[in-house]
Design an enzyme around this catalytic site. Structure first.
Site, PDB file in Angstrom:
ATOM      1  N   HIS A  58       0.855  -1.196   0.000  1.00 54.44           N
ATOM      2  CA  HIS A  58       0.000   0.000   0.000  1.00 54.44           C
ATOM      3  C   HIS A  58       0.888   1.242   0.000  1.00 54.44           C
ATOM      4  O   HIS A  58       1.042   1.907   1.013  1.00 54.44           O
ATOM      5  CB  HIS A  58      -0.927   0.015   1.217  1.00 54.44           C
ATOM      6  N   CYS A  59       1.444   1.558  -1.132  1.00 57.95           N
ATOM      7  CA  CYS A  59       2.409   2.645  -1.248  1.00 57.95           C
ATOM      8  C   CYS A  59       2.223   3.284  -2.621  1.00 57.95           C
ATOM      9  O   CYS A  59       1.764   2.634  -3.555  1.00 57.95           O
ATOM     10  CB  CYS A  59       3.818   2.060  -1.111  1.00 57.95           C
ATOM     11  N   GLY A  60       2.580   4.523  -2.739  1.00 56.23           N
ATOM     12  CA  GLY A  60       2.493   5.199  -4.023  1.00 56.23           C
ATOM     13  C   GLY A  60       3.391   4.577  -5.091  1.00 56.23           C
ATOM     14  O   GLY A  60       3.216   4.841  -6.277  1.00 56.23           O
ATOM     15  N   THR A  62       3.800   1.169  -5.307  1.00 59.81           N
ATOM     16  CA  THR A  62       3.417  -0.237  -5.452  1.00 59.81           C
ATOM     17  C   THR A  62       3.279  -0.645  -6.919  1.00 59.81           C
ATOM     18  O   THR A  62       3.548  -1.793  -7.272  1.00 59.81           O
ATOM     19  CB  THR A  62       2.129  -0.535  -4.659  1.00 59.81           C
TER      20      THR A  62
END
Length: 177
Positions: A58-60, A62
């Site tokens: 859950h990361c920008g 990903t």
């Protein structure tokens, strides 16, 4: 394999095993993501270059899983091994390994080795990242990428902002193949 090999200034004679050609910091049994099995990276990478990434579900960044999988597919027949380490350091990982695995496999088709969540920074870092962090800078966010030669030396560190499809990454990888 039987024979004599000179590696890192050490002469091996007699029976030679993959672990004999593997950097010590990779010789650990690591739990695979959402699995009851482990992987010893020496069995996967002995004598090969490796691209290690600290990942998050859950990361920008990903979306980079897609590009990392493309690198894996493009270069695996030439010897590159890609390994992702799900990271507990930046509060961007899924709450369960099952959810993290779903992001990797179902959303992005990841088939390269993924290691179960662990720490990649500071005193709690797993043994692989403890060595990487000694050789270069520790990750400051998710999706830092470390290109390591067969001798276990970090030859290039790419920040989160460097896309796997970049000419810079492809050139560095190709220089090791």
């Amino acid at each position: 394999m039987r024979g004599i090999i000179v590696a890192l200034g050490i002469v091996f004679s007699g029976n030679i095993h993959a672990a004999d050609l593997c950097p010590t910091f990779l010789n650990y049994d690591l739990p695979k993501l959402h699995s009851n099995s482990t992987v010893n990276l020496c069995n996967e990478v002995a004598g090969k270059p490796i691209l290690i990434i600290n990942t998050a579900s859950h990361c920008g960044y990903t979306h980079q899983f897609e590009g990392l999988e493309a690198l894996h597919q493009q270069y695996k027949s030439q010897g590159l091994v890609v390994v992702g380490f799900a990271s507990n350091d930046f509060n961007q990982e899924a709450k369960t390994e099952e959810a993290a695995a779903k992001v990797c496999r179902e959303n992005f088709g990841v088939s390269f080795t993924m290691i179960a969540p662990s720490y990649v920074k500071g005193d709690r870092a797993n043994p692989v990242f403890r060595e990487i962090n000694k050789q270069t800078e520790e990750p400051d966010w998710n999706f830092n990428k470390y290109l390591i030669n067969p001798q276990g030396e970090v030859v290039e560190h790419f920040s989160s902002r460097v896309e796997p499809s970049s000419a810079q990454m492809n050139s560095a990888i190709e220089s090791l193949l």
